[in-house]
Design a protein around this motif. Structure first.
Motif, PDB file in Angstrom:
ATOM      1  N   ILE A   8       0.868  -1.189   0.000  1.00 44.08           N
ATOM      2  CA  ILE A   8       0.000   0.000   0.000  1.00 44.08           C
ATOM      3  C   ILE A   8       0.897   1.229   0.000  1.00 44.08           C
ATOM      4  CG2 ILE A   8      -1.763   1.275   1.311  1.00 44.08           C
ATOM      5  CD1 ILE A   8      -2.508  -1.485   2.621  1.00 44.08           C
ATOM      6  N   ILE A   9       0.695   2.107  -0.980  1.00 42.68           N
ATOM      7  CA  ILE A   9       1.480   3.351  -0.997  1.00 42.68           C
ATOM      8  C   ILE A   9       0.612   4.457  -0.410  1.00 42.68           C
ATOM      9  CG2 ILE A   9       2.870   4.938  -2.389  1.00 42.68           C
ATOM     10  CD1 ILE A   9       2.967   2.799  -4.577  1.00 42.68           C
ATOM     11  N   GLY A  10       1.025   4.968   0.774  1.00 39.92           N
ATOM     12  CA  GLY A  10       0.270   6.019   1.455  1.00 39.92           C
ATOM     13  C   GLY A  10      -0.340   5.506   2.741  1.00 39.92           C
ATOM     14  N   GLY A  11      -0.125   6.252   3.826  1.00 42.54           N
ATOM     15  CA  GLY A  11      -0.622   5.810   5.144  1.00 42.54           C
ATOM     16  C   GLY A  11      -1.678   6.732   5.712  1.00 42.54           C
ATOM     17  N   GLY A  12      -2.477   7.358   4.840  1.00 40.90           N
ATOM     18  CA  GLY A  12      -3.613   8.187   5.290  1.00 40.90           C
ATOM     19  C   GLY A  12      -4.801   7.289   5.615  1.00 40.90           C
ATOM     20  N   PRO A  13      -5.991   7.866   5.767  1.00 43.37           N
ATOM     21  CA  PRO A  13      -7.171   7.049   6.101  1.00 43.37           C
ATOM     22  C   PRO A  13      -7.445   5.936   5.099  1.00 43.37           C
ATOM     23  CG  PRO A  13      -7.757   9.381   5.784  1.00 43.37           C
ATOM     24  CD  PRO A  13      -6.275   9.304   5.749  1.00 43.37           C
ATOM     25  N   ALA A  14      -7.160   6.187   3.810  1.00 42.13           N
ATOM     26  CA  ALA A  14      -7.411   5.146   2.806  1.00 42.13           C
ATOM     27  C   ALA A  14      -6.488   3.953   3.052  1.00 42.13           C
ATOM     28  CB  ALA A  14      -7.210   5.712   1.397  1.00 42.13           C
ATOM     29  N   GLY A  15      -5.185   4.214   3.132  1.00 41.38           N
ATOM     30  CA  GLY A  15      -4.213   3.129   3.335  1.00 41.38           C
ATOM     31  C   GLY A  15      -4.463   2.381   4.627  1.00 41.38           C
ATOM     32  N   ARG A  16      -4.712   3.132   5.698  1.00 40.51           N
ATOM     33  CA  ARG A  16      -4.886   2.495   7.015  1.00 40.51           C
ATOM     34  C   ARG A  16      -6.153   1.630   7.046  1.00 40.51           C
ATOM     35  NH1 ARG A  16      -3.682   7.705   8.843  1.00 40.51           N
ATOM     36  NH2 ARG A  16      -5.838   8.014   9.504  1.00 40.51           N
ATOM     37  N   THR A  17      -7.216   2.092   6.385  1.00 45.42           N
ATOM     38  CA  THR A  17      -8.469   1.311   6.399  1.00 45.42           C
ATOM     39  C   THR A  17      -8.248  -0.065   5.775  1.00 45.42           C
ATOM     40  OG1 THR A  17      -9.801   3.304   6.319  1.00 45.42           O
ATOM     41  CG2 THR A  17     -10.863   1.298   5.554  1.00 45.42           C
ATOM     42  N   ILE A  18      -7.441  -0.118   4.707  1.00 44.99           N
ATOM     43  CA  ILE A  18      -7.201  -1.417   4.055  1.00 44.99           C
ATOM     44  C   ILE A  18      -6.475  -2.349   5.032  1.00 44.99           C
ATOM     45  CG2 ILE A  18      -6.011  -2.568   2.141  1.00 44.99           C
ATOM     46  CD1 ILE A  18      -6.529   0.112   0.589  1.00 44.99           C
ATOM     47  N   VAL A  19      -5.475  -1.791   5.737  1.00 43.00           N
ATOM     48  CA  VAL A  19      -4.752  -2.597   6.731  1.00 43.00           C
ATOM     49  C   VAL A  19      -5.740  -3.150   7.761  1.00 43.00           C
ATOM     50  CG1 VAL A  19      -3.057  -2.485   8.613  1.00 43.00           C
ATOM     51  CG2 VAL A  19      -2.583  -1.315   6.443  1.00 43.00           C
ATOM     52  N   HIS A  20      -6.616  -2.276   8.263  1.00 39.90           N
ATOM     53  CA  HIS A  20      -7.555  -2.704   9.323  1.00 39.90           C
ATOM     54  C   HIS A  20      -8.546  -3.750   8.819  1.00 39.90           C
ATOM     55  CE1 HIS A  20      -6.713   1.419  11.362  1.00 39.90           C
ATOM     56  NE2 HIS A  20      -5.705   0.576  11.450  1.00 39.90           N
ATOM     57  N   MET A  21      -9.008  -3.573   7.584  1.00 38.14           N
ATOM     58  CA  MET A  21      -9.979  -4.529   7.019  1.00 38.14           C
ATOM     59  C   MET A  21      -9.333  -5.900   6.814  1.00 38.14           C
ATOM     60  SD  MET A  21     -13.061  -3.130   6.097  1.00 38.14           S
ATOM     61  CE  MET A  21     -13.571  -4.063   4.680  1.00 38.14           C
ATOM     62  N   LEU A  22      -8.103  -5.898   6.295  1.00 39.47           N
ATOM     63  CA  LEU A  22      -7.428  -7.190   6.043  1.00 39.47           C
ATOM     64  C   LEU A  22      -7.103  -7.878   7.365  1.00 39.47           C
ATOM     65  CD1 LEU A  22      -5.081  -6.238   3.036  1.00 39.47           C
ATOM     66  CD2 LEU A  22      -7.332  -7.326   2.964  1.00 39.47           C
ATOM     67  N   HIS A  23      -6.796  -7.058   8.369  1.00 44.09           N
ATOM     68  CA  HIS A  23      -6.513  -7.608   9.699  1.00 44.09           C
ATOM     69  C   HIS A  23      -7.784  -8.200  10.296  1.00 44.09           C
ATOM     70  CE1 HIS A  23      -5.818  -7.262  14.119  1.00 44.09           C
ATOM     71  NE2 HIS A  23      -4.657  -7.804  13.759  1.00 44.09           N
ATOM     72  N   ALA A  24      -8.907  -7.434  10.197  1.00 42.04           N
ATOM     73  CA  ALA A  24     -10.179  -7.890  10.782  1.00 42.04           C
ATOM     74  C   ALA A  24     -10.646  -9.184  10.105  1.00 42.04           C
ATOM     75  CB  ALA A  24     -11.243  -6.810  10.633  1.00 42.04           C
ATOM     76  N   ALA A  25     -10.305  -9.325   8.817  1.00 37.85           N
ATOM     77  CA  ALA A  25     -10.737 -10.528   8.088  1.00 37.85           C
ATOM     78  C   ALA A  25      -9.790 -11.703   8.336  1.00 37.85           C
ATOM     79  CB  ALA A  25     -10.796 -10.215   6.588  1.00 37.85           C
ATOM     80  N   LYS A  26      -8.782 -11.488   9.183  1.00 37.97           N
ATOM     81  CA  LYS A  26      -7.760 -12.522   9.482  1.00 37.97           C
ATOM     82  C   LYS A  26      -7.210 -13.104   8.184  1.00 37.97           C
ATOM     83  CE  LYS A  26      -9.572 -13.966  14.019  1.00 37.97           C
ATOM     84  NZ  LYS A  26     -10.492 -12.918  14.289  1.00 37.97           N
ATOM     85  N   SER A  27      -6.845 -12.198   7.271  1.00 38.48           N
ATOM     86  CA  SER A  27      -6.447 -12.639   5.927  1.00 38.48           C
ATOM     87  C   SER A  27      -5.127 -13.415   5.934  1.00 38.48           C
ATOM     88  CB  SER A  27      -6.313 -11.431   4.999  1.00 38.48           C
ATOM     89  OG  SER A  27      -5.158 -10.693   5.352  1.00 38.48           O
ATOM     90  N   GLY A  28      -4.272 -13.114   6.935  1.00 33.31           N
ATOM     91  CA  GLY A  28      -2.957 -13.764   6.969  1.00 33.31           C
ATOM     92  C   GLY A  28      -2.034 -13.271   5.870  1.00 33.31           C
ATOM     93  N   MET A  29      -2.430 -12.232   5.171  1.00 33.64           N
ATOM     94  CA  MET A  29      -1.602 -11.730   4.068  1.00 33.64           C
ATOM     95  C   MET A  29      -0.428 -10.917   4.614  1.00 33.64           C
ATOM     96  SD  MET A  29      -4.490 -10.399   1.426  1.00 33.64           S
ATOM     97  CE  MET A  29      -5.395 -11.525   0.391  1.00 33.64           C
ATOM     98  N   SER A  30       0.685 -10.964   3.878  1.00 36.66           N
ATOM     99  CA  SER A  30       1.804 -10.087   4.241  1.00 36.66           C
ATOM    100  C   SER A  30       1.547  -8.721   3.608  1.00 36.66           C
ATOM    101  CB  SER A  30       3.125 -10.675   3.761  1.00 36.66           C
ATOM    102  OG  SER A  30       3.069 -10.904   2.363  1.00 36.66           O
ATOM    103  N   ILE A  31       1.615  -7.678   4.443  1.00 37.31           N
ATOM    104  CA  ILE A  31       1.234  -6.325   3.990  1.00 37.31           C
ATOM    105  C   ILE A  31       2.360  -5.356   4.326  1.00 37.31           C
ATOM    106  CG2 ILE A  31      -0.489  -4.470   4.215  1.00 37.31           C
ATOM    107  CD1 ILE A  31      -2.326  -6.670   5.553  1.00 37.31           C
ATOM    108  N   THR A  32       2.711  -4.514   3.369  1.00 37.32           N
ATOM    109  CA  THR A  32       3.649  -3.418   3.648  1.00 37.32           C
ATOM    110  C   THR A  32       2.986  -2.101   3.271  1.00 37.32           C
ATOM    111  OG1 THR A  32       5.646  -4.718   3.344  1.00 37.32           O
ATOM    112  CG2 THR A  32       5.855  -2.354   2.974  1.00 37.32           C
ATOM    113  N   VAL A  33       3.052  -1.145   4.205  1.00 35.23           N
ATOM    114  CA  VAL A  33       2.607   0.221   3.905  1.00 35.23           C
ATOM    115  C   VAL A  33       3.860   1.067   3.728  1.00 35.23           C
ATOM    116  CG1 VAL A  33       1.417   2.269   4.812  1.00 35.23           C
ATOM    117  CG2 VAL A  33       0.483  -0.016   5.249  1.00 35.23           C
TER     118      VAL A  33
END
Ligand SMILES: Cc1cc2nc3c(=O)[nH]c(=O)nc-3n(C[C@H](O)[C@H](O)[C@H](O)COP(=O)(O)OP(=O)(O)OC[C@H]3O[C@@H](n4cnc5c(N)ncnc54)[C@H](O)[C@@H]3O)c2cc1C
Length: 443
Positions: A8-33
Motif C-alpha cells: 500500500i502506498i500512502g498511510g492516510g485514512p485510505a491506506g490504514r483502512t485497508i490494513v484494518h480490514m485485512l486484519h479484521a478478516a484474518k487474511s494472513g496476508m503479508s502487507i507493507t505500507v
C-alpha cells in the motif's frame, strides 16, 4: 528482493483502512505500507489545533495504527512502479514485489503561482509541519490573510479570529463555500463572519506577495488594495497525487487515477482509493470531485473486499460533508442544485425553516433545510442544512442515507421521527417533511 501479498502506498485514512480490514478478516496476508510522512496528522483536525490549546501530539496519528494491525511500515517515498515486474522502488533504494498494489497517495494543496508565494510566512493547511508553522506564526502575529474561502479556509479564519487576529479571506469566486453550499445558506454564514469581524473579499484575486524586512507580507490584490499580514494561509483546493501512476502508464485524469467500480486501475492487480482516485457521483453517475476522509474510507473498504476476493462494487460518492462556523453548523449531501443542472437533471426544490425546539423552550432557533428532488422520479438527490449547535452532521447523514436508499417524496412525507421539547421540533413541524411538502407543491 522482498515480495509481499499487498503493498500500500500512502498511510492516510485510505491506506490504514485497508490494513484494518485485512486484519479484521484474518487474511494472513503479508502487507507493507510505504509512506513518506514520518508522522501523519489528523488532517480534518488541523484547523482546530492552531490555537495550541492542546499539545500537538494529540493531532498526530500514531504509526502503531499500521504496525499493531499486522502490517510492516516503511517510511520512504515510492519513486517508481513497474507493473510488468509487479515491483515498487523507493527513494531509499528498496525494491518490494507485490501481488496486489494499492495507490492511496492522497492529494496535495494547490500552491497558486503567485509571485512571492514561497516564503516562510505563507503556509498551507495539511501536514503536521503546516500545523506547527501555523501555531508558531499565529501565536506571534496580529494579522492573517486566508487565500481561498472553502470550508477549510473558513474553519481556519474563525479559529484565527477567535485568537484575536485581524483576519481577511480572499476568494476569487462570487461567494465563499460555493463547492458545497447553496447561496441562501452562504448568505447566513457570510453575515455571521462579517459580524465577527472577519473581512470577506469575494470576487477578488491575490496577484503578489511582497515580503518586508520585518517579516510582514504585503498581500496585493487585483483591485489595487494591499493587506499587510504576519501570516498567509493557502487553502485554494487540492490536486490528486497521480504522477506516480501516470509514470507507470496507469490511466489518470484531471480528477485522479482512473478506477472502475471495483476500484481497479488500468493496470493488473493495482487498485486505487482516496483523494488520489477519480470518483463517480452516486446520483449523477459522472466523474466528480470528492476529497473527503469519508470517501477515502468507503473506497478503501471496497479495495480490501476485492483483495479478499469478495467482488465488491462501489456505488459512487455522495460527498456528505459538514462544517462549523462559530456556534452554527452546516452541511450537505448529494448534488447541489447547480451540479444537478450540470448533470441534466430536472430539479424540484423544497425549503423549510422549522424551530429546532418547542417554541416555549430557551435558546430556540431555526433549522434551515433545502432538499432537491429529481422531477422525473421524485427521488431525493441532494440537500443541505444549517442550524445552531453541532448536530448538523446527523442531519447530513440522514439526507445521505435517504439518497442512498432511493427515498422519494412520498417516503419523506411518511417517515417516522421522534420529538422532544429540548431536542427536536414539535411533532407537527418536521424539517424534512416541510421541505418535501414545499417541493411537492411545485410539481
Ligand atoms: C485541513 C483539512 C481539513 C479536512 N477536514 C475534513 C473533514 O472535516 N471531513 C472530511 O471528510 N474530510 C476532511 N478533509 C479531507 C481528508 O483529510 C482527506 O480526504 C483524507 O486525508 C484523504 O485520505 P487519503 O488516505 O486518500 O490521503 P492522505 O491523507 O493525503 O494520505 C496519503 C498519504 O500518501 C503519502 N504519499 C503520497 N505519495 C507517496 C509516495 N510516492 N510514496 C509514499 N507515500 C506517499 C502522503 O504523503 C500521505 O501521507 C480535510 C483535509 C484537510 C487538509
Amino acid at each position: 528482493m522482498e515480495k509481499r501479498d499487498v503493498v500500500i502506498i500512502g498511510g492516510g485514512p485510505a491506506g490504514r483502512t485497508i490494513v484494518h480490514m485485512l486484519h479484521a478478516a484474518k487474511s494472513g496476508m503479508s502487507i507493507t505500507v510505504v509512506k513518506d510522512e514520518e508522522i501523519n496528522v489528523n488532517r480534518c483536525a488541523v484547523p482546530f489545533g492552531i490555537n495550541a490549546k492542546k499539545p500537538i501530539e494529540k493531532f498526530q496519528i500514531p504509526n502503531k495504527l499500521v504496525t499493531d494491525f499486522g502490517a510492516e511500515l516503511v517510511i520512504d517515498r515510492v519513486v517508481k512502479i513497474d507493473t510488468d515486474k509487479k515491483q515498487v522502488h523507493t527513494e531509499g533504494g528498496k525494491t518490494i514485489g507485490y501481488t496486489h498494489l494499492v495507490l492511496s497517495t492522497g492529494s496535495r494543496p494547490i500552491i497558486p503561482p503567485i509571485p512571492g508565494v514561497d516564503a516562510e510566512t505563507i503556509t498551507s493547511v495539511r501536514s503536521i509541519k503546516d500545523l506547527s508553522v501555523l501555531q508558531k506564526l499565529s501565536s506571534k502575529g496580529k494579522s492573517a490573510v486566508v487565500v481561498g474561502g472553502g470550508y477549510i479556509g473558513i474553519e481556519v479564519a474563525v479559529v484565527l479570529r477567535q485568537m484575536g487576529m485581524d483576519v481577511s479571506v480572499v476568494e476569487m469566486l462570487p461567494k465563499i463555500l460555493m463547492a458545497t453550499m447553496e447561496s441562501e445558506f452562504i448568505n447566513h454564514v457570510e453575515n455571521i463572519l462579517n459580524k465577527s469581524g472577519i473581512r470577506l473579499l469575494t470576487n477578488e484575486k491575490v496577484i503578489e506577495f511582497e515580503h518586508k524586512s520585518d517579516r510582514k507580507v504585503m498581500v496585493k490584490l487585483e483591485n489595487g488594495d494591499t493587506i499587510p499580514a504576519d501570516l498567509v494561509i493557502l487553502s485554494a483546493g487540492v490536486l490528486p497525487n497521480t504522477e506516480l501512476a501516470a509514470q507507470a502508464d496507469i490511466k489518470t485524469s484531471r480528477l485522479g487515477i482512473w478506477v472502475d467500480e471495483y476500484m481497479r486501475t488500468s493496470a493488473d492487480n493495482v487498485y486505487s482509493c482516496g483523494d488520489c482516485a477519480e470518483k463517480y457521483s452516486f446520483t449523477a453517475g459522472q466523474p466528480t470531485r470528492g476529497e473527503f476522509g469519508t470517501n477515502a474510507v468507503f473506497m478503501a473498504k471496497i479495495v480490501a473486499e476485492n483483495i479478499l476476493g469478495n467482488n465488491s462494487k462501489f456505488a459512487g460518492v455522495l460527498n456528505a460533508n459538514a462544517t462549523s462556523v462559530y456556534d452554527w453548523s452546516l452541511g450537505s449531501a448529494g448534488l447541489t442544485k447547480q451540479m444537478a443542472k450540470d448533470a441534466g437533471i430536472d430539479v424540484v426544490t423544497g425549503s423549510s425553516e422549522v424551530l429546532d425546539k418547542y417554541p416555549m423552550m430557551d435558546h430556540v432557533d431555526l433549522i434551515r433545510t433545502k432538499l432537491f428532488f429529481n422531477r422525473e422520479n421524485q427521488k431525493l438527490i441532494g440537500g443541505c442544512v444549517m442550524r445552531k449547535g453541532n448536530s448538523t452532521a446527523q442531519h447530513v447523514d440522514f439526507m445521505s442515507f435517504s439518497i442512498q436508499m432511493g427515498a422519494t417524496m412520498d417516503d419523506l412525507l411518511s417517515y417516522q421521527y421522534c420529538t422532544h421539547p429540548e431536542l427536536a421540533a414539535k411533532p407537527s413541524d418536521n424539517s424534512y417533511t416541510f421541505a418535501t411538502r414545499d417541493a411537492m407543491n411545485k410539481l
